[in-house]
Design a protein around this motif. Structure first.
Motif, short mmCIF file in Angstrom:
data_model
loop_
_atom_site.label_atom_id
_atom_site.label_comp_id
_atom_site.label_asym_id
_atom_site.label_seq_id
_atom_site.Cartn_x
_atom_site.Cartn_y
_atom_site.Cartn_z
N GLY A 98 0.81 -1.22 0.00
CA GLY A 98 0.00 0.00 0.00
C GLY A 98 0.84 1.26 0.00
O GLY A 98 0.45 2.28 0.58
N VAL A 99 2.01 1.18 -0.63
CA VAL A 99 2.90 2.34 -0.75
C VAL A 99 3.24 2.56 -2.22
O VAL A 99 2.90 1.74 -3.07
N ALA A 100 3.94 3.64 -2.51
CA ALA A 100 4.36 3.93 -3.88
C ALA A 100 5.59 3.09 -4.25
O ALA A 100 6.39 2.74 -3.37
N PRO A 101 5.76 2.76 -5.53
CA PRO A 101 6.93 2.00 -5.97
C PRO A 101 8.26 2.67 -5.59
O PRO A 101 9.22 1.98 -5.26
N CYS A 102 8.29 4.00 -5.60
CA CYS A 102 9.53 4.69 -5.22
C CYS A 102 9.88 4.43 -3.75
O CYS A 102 11.05 4.42 -3.37
N THR A 103 8.87 4.20 -2.93
CA THR A 103 9.10 3.86 -1.52
C THR A 103 9.78 2.50 -1.40
O THR A 103 10.72 2.33 -0.62
N VAL A 104 9.34 1.54 -2.19
CA VAL A 104 9.95 0.21 -2.18
C VAL A 104 11.41 0.31 -2.66
O VAL A 104 12.30 -0.31 -2.07
N ARG A 105 11.64 1.09 -3.71
CA ARG A 105 13.02 1.27 -4.17
C ARG A 105 13.88 1.93 -3.10
O ARG A 105 15.04 1.56 -2.91
N ARG A 106 13.32 2.85 -2.33
CA ARG A 106 14.05 3.48 -1.22
C ARG A 106 14.35 2.46 -0.12
O ARG A 106 15.44 2.45 0.44
N TYR A 107 13.39 1.58 0.17
CA TYR A 107 13.64 0.52 1.16
C TYR A 107 14.83 -0.34 0.73
O TYR A 107 15.66 -0.71 1.55
N ILE A 108 14.89 -0.66 -0.56
CA ILE A 108 16.01 -1.46 -1.08
C ILE A 108 17.31 -0.67 -0.95
O ILE A 108 18.32 -1.18 -0.45
N ASP A 121 18.05 1.73 1.03
CA ASP A 121 18.43 1.95 2.44
C ASP A 121 18.75 0.67 3.19
O ASP A 121 19.09 0.70 4.37
N GLY A 122 18.61 -0.49 2.52
CA GLY A 122 18.96 -1.76 3.14
C GLY A 122 17.86 -2.37 4.00
O GLY A 122 18.10 -3.35 4.70
N LEU A 123 16.65 -1.81 3.95
CA LEU A 123 15.55 -2.37 4.73
C LEU A 123 14.92 -3.58 4.06
O LEU A 123 14.27 -4.39 4.70
N LEU A 124 15.12 -3.68 2.75
CA LEU A 124 14.54 -4.74 1.94
C LEU A 124 15.60 -5.20 0.95
O LEU A 124 16.32 -4.37 0.39
#
Length: 65
Positions: A26-36, A38-41
């Motif tokens: 339920g977030v934007a794709p850019c958020t998922v890329r940021r998680y990657i 930043d090492g969270l995902l």
């Protein structure tokens, strides 16, 4: 089993794009890329597209949701 885990398992996919995983979270794709970034995902980049494996998606859901 929480909602995120159930939704991931129901898809029966072995990997997710940033778009498909963002839809689950339920977030934007850019958020998922940021998680990657930043090492969270954990995700791998192939031909300019990030892929998130099922095991990594479940690990993220268990840790952060």
């Amino acid at each position: 089993m929480n909602y995120g885990q159930k939704k991931i398992i129901e898809t029966q996919q072995e990997f997710f794009t940033t778009d498909s995983f963002a839809n689950i979270l339920g977030v934007a794709p850019c958020t998922v890329r940021r998680y990657i970034r930043d090492g969270l995902l954990t995700g791998i980049k192939i031909s300019g597209v990030y892929l998130i494996f099922l095991s990594d998606a479940l690990n993220y859901i268990n840790k952060f949701n």
